[in-house]
Design a protein around this motif. Structure first.
Motif, PDB file in Angstrom:
ATOM      1  N   THR A  57      -5.064  21.802 -29.588  1.00  0.00           N
ATOM      2  CA  THR A  57      -4.907  23.170 -29.092  1.00  0.00           C
ATOM      3  C   THR A  57      -3.470  23.412 -28.641  1.00  0.00           C
ATOM      4  O   THR A  57      -2.710  22.473 -28.452  1.00  0.00           O
ATOM      5  CB  THR A  57      -5.878  23.450 -27.926  1.00  0.00           C
ATOM      6  OG1 THR A  57      -5.667  22.487 -26.889  1.00  0.00           O
ATOM      7  CG2 THR A  57      -7.321  23.386 -28.380  1.00  0.00           C
ATOM      8  N   GLY A  58      -3.137  24.659 -28.454  1.00  0.00           N
ATOM      9  CA  GLY A  58      -1.792  25.028 -28.020  1.00  0.00           C
ATOM     10  C   GLY A  58      -1.596  24.841 -26.523  1.00  0.00           C
ATOM     11  O   GLY A  58      -2.526  24.501 -25.793  1.00  0.00           O
ATOM     12  N   LYS A  83      -5.331  34.081 -25.265  1.00  0.00           N
ATOM     13  CA  LYS A  83      -4.325  35.023 -24.770  1.00  0.00           C
ATOM     14  C   LYS A  83      -4.894  35.933 -23.675  1.00  0.00           C
ATOM     15  O   LYS A  83      -4.180  36.307 -22.736  1.00  0.00           O
ATOM     16  CB  LYS A  83      -3.795  35.868 -25.939  1.00  0.00           C
ATOM     17  CG  LYS A  83      -2.612  36.713 -25.585  1.00  0.00           C
ATOM     18  CD  LYS A  83      -2.066  37.423 -26.815  1.00  0.00           C
ATOM     19  CE  LYS A  83      -0.835  38.228 -26.449  1.00  0.00           C
ATOM     20  NZ  LYS A  83      -0.248  38.892 -27.600  1.00  0.00           N
ATOM     21  N   SER A  84      -6.165  36.269 -23.759  1.00  0.00           N
ATOM     22  CA  SER A  84      -6.774  37.183 -22.787  1.00  0.00           C
ATOM     23  C   SER A  84      -7.091  36.524 -21.446  1.00  0.00           C
ATOM     24  O   SER A  84      -7.281  37.209 -20.449  1.00  0.00           O
ATOM     25  CB  SER A  84      -8.057  37.788 -23.362  1.00  0.00           C
ATOM     26  OG  SER A  84      -9.094  36.834 -23.398  1.00  0.00           O
ATOM     27  N   VAL A  85      -7.148  35.194 -21.422  1.00  0.00           N
ATOM     28  CA  VAL A  85      -7.495  34.486 -20.192  1.00  0.00           C
ATOM     29  C   VAL A  85      -6.274  34.406 -19.278  1.00  0.00           C
ATOM     30  O   VAL A  85      -5.205  33.974 -19.695  1.00  0.00           O
ATOM     31  CB  VAL A  85      -8.030  33.073 -20.506  1.00  0.00           C
ATOM     32  CG1 VAL A  85      -8.204  32.261 -19.241  1.00  0.00           C
ATOM     33  CG2 VAL A  85      -9.335  33.158 -21.266  1.00  0.00           C
ATOM     34  N   LYS A  86      -6.456  34.833 -18.051  1.00  0.00           N
ATOM     35  CA  LYS A  86      -5.392  34.756 -17.042  1.00  0.00           C
ATOM     36  C   LYS A  86      -5.662  33.547 -16.151  1.00  0.00           C
ATOM     37  O   LYS A  86      -6.740  33.415 -15.581  1.00  0.00           O
ATOM     38  CB  LYS A  86      -5.387  36.023 -16.192  1.00  0.00           C
ATOM     39  CG  LYS A  86      -5.257  37.294 -16.996  1.00  0.00           C
ATOM     40  CD  LYS A  86      -3.910  37.923 -16.798  1.00  0.00           C
ATOM     41  CE  LYS A  86      -3.790  39.264 -17.445  1.00  0.00           C
ATOM     42  NZ  LYS A  86      -3.581  39.276 -18.843  1.00  0.00           N
ATOM     43  N   LEU A  87      -4.681  32.664 -16.070  1.00  0.00           N
ATOM     44  CA  LEU A  87      -4.819  31.487 -15.222  1.00  0.00           C
ATOM     45  C   LEU A  87      -4.716  31.886 -13.758  1.00  0.00           C
ATOM     46  O   LEU A  87      -3.860  32.682 -13.375  1.00  0.00           O
ATOM     47  CB  LEU A  87      -3.756  30.445 -15.563  1.00  0.00           C
ATOM     48  CG  LEU A  87      -3.960  29.726 -16.887  1.00  0.00           C
ATOM     49  CD1 LEU A  87      -2.729  28.919 -17.250  1.00  0.00           C
ATOM     50  CD2 LEU A  87      -5.173  28.822 -16.820  1.00  0.00           C
ATOM     51  N   ILE A 146     -11.356  21.167 -16.638  1.00  0.00           N
ATOM     52  CA  ILE A 146     -11.611  19.779 -16.264  1.00  0.00           C
ATOM     53  C   ILE A 146     -11.565  19.624 -14.742  1.00  0.00           C
ATOM     54  O   ILE A 146     -12.431  18.964 -14.149  1.00  0.00           O
ATOM     55  CB  ILE A 146     -10.625  18.833 -16.975  1.00  0.00           C
ATOM     56  CG1 ILE A 146     -10.957  18.782 -18.473  1.00  0.00           C
ATOM     57  CG2 ILE A 146     -10.653  17.433 -16.357  1.00  0.00           C
ATOM     58  CD1 ILE A 146      -9.923  18.091 -19.338  1.00  0.00           C
ATOM     59  N   LYS A 147     -10.592  20.235 -14.098  1.00  0.00           N
ATOM     60  CA  LYS A 147     -10.522  20.169 -12.631  1.00  0.00           C
ATOM     61  C   LYS A 147     -11.756  20.802 -11.992  1.00  0.00           C
ATOM     62  O   LYS A 147     -12.331  20.254 -11.052  1.00  0.00           O
ATOM     63  CB  LYS A 147      -9.258  20.867 -12.125  1.00  0.00           C
ATOM     64  CG  LYS A 147      -7.979  20.128 -12.442  1.00  0.00           C
ATOM     65  CD  LYS A 147      -6.773  20.949 -12.016  1.00  0.00           C
ATOM     66  CE  LYS A 147      -5.476  20.347 -12.485  1.00  0.00           C
ATOM     67  NZ  LYS A 147      -4.313  21.211 -12.171  1.00  0.00           N
ATOM     68  N   ASP A 189      -4.329  24.328 -23.586  1.00  0.00           N
ATOM     69  CA  ASP A 189      -4.313  23.051 -22.865  1.00  0.00           C
ATOM     70  C   ASP A 189      -4.365  23.277 -21.355  1.00  0.00           C
ATOM     71  O   ASP A 189      -5.071  22.574 -20.637  1.00  0.00           O
ATOM     72  CB  ASP A 189      -3.061  22.241 -23.202  1.00  0.00           C
ATOM     73  CG  ASP A 189      -3.058  21.709 -24.629  1.00  0.00           C
ATOM     74  OD1 ASP A 189      -4.086  21.849 -25.323  1.00  0.00           O
ATOM     75  OD2 ASP A 189      -2.015  21.162 -25.039  1.00  0.00           O
ATOM     76  N   LYS A 190      -3.631  24.264 -20.864  1.00  0.00           N
ATOM     77  CA  LYS A 190      -3.645  24.566 -19.430  1.00  0.00           C
ATOM     78  C   LYS A 190      -5.015  25.051 -18.981  1.00  0.00           C
ATOM     79  O   LYS A 190      -5.491  24.676 -17.912  1.00  0.00           O
ATOM     80  CB  LYS A 190      -2.578  25.610 -19.094  1.00  0.00           C
ATOM     81  CG  LYS A 190      -1.166  25.079 -19.178  1.00  0.00           C
ATOM     82  CD  LYS A 190      -0.147  26.163 -18.889  1.00  0.00           C
ATOM     83  CE  LYS A 190       1.266  25.623 -19.080  1.00  0.00           C
ATOM     84  NZ  LYS A 190       2.282  26.655 -18.856  1.00  0.00           N
TER      85      LYS A 190
END
Length: 135
Positions: free
Chosen positions: A114-115, A15-19, A126-127, A119-120
């Protein structure tokens, strides 16, 4: 045995990680010289908070040879995220590229457990891993 993270702790990290903007944009910028490896590493270090506990958990069911690769990857990324010198960073990226082929499928498989947001984040890792293993 190493203490593993609880589900609630993992969810809090996710939740704390911002994409950030897609890594595909960064790949194009790296190709044209507009983006430096350190910028991509910075993004990896933010996302690594999600991958690290996943890889530690997966070691419960993997054979020793895979465990060794996971341990090496964990150590390499931890060092890359600690602002190494340029020479050390170059050496670490070479080691990263050699191990990435083993760790990438593990992360892809982990997405089955994982949710959606995790996953994102894993997709972005991975990229980034693909990008760094080419550099």
């Amino acid at each position: 045995m190493e203490e593993l993270m609880t589900n609630a702790e993992f969810n809090a990290i996710v939740k704390s990680v911002k994409l950030q903007p897609s890594t595909e944009h960064h790949e194009m910028m790296m190709t044209t010289g507009e983006l430096k490896t350190t910028d991509v590493l910075g993004q990896l270090c933010v996302y690594w908070k999600v991958a690290k506990p996943i890889l530690k958990l997966i070691k419960i069911v993997t054979p020793p040879k895979i465990d060794k690769a996971i341990d090496e990857m964990l150590a390499i990324v931890d060092k890359l995220c600690s602002n190494p010198s340029e020479d050390e960073q170059s050496d670490l990226l070479e080691k990263f590229a050699m191990i990435w082929g083993t760790v990438k499928p593990i992360l892809e498989t982990a997405k089955a457990f994982t949710g959606a947001k995790a996953d994102k984040v894993i997709d972005e890792i991975i990229k980034i891993g693909d990008l760094l293993s080419k550099s």
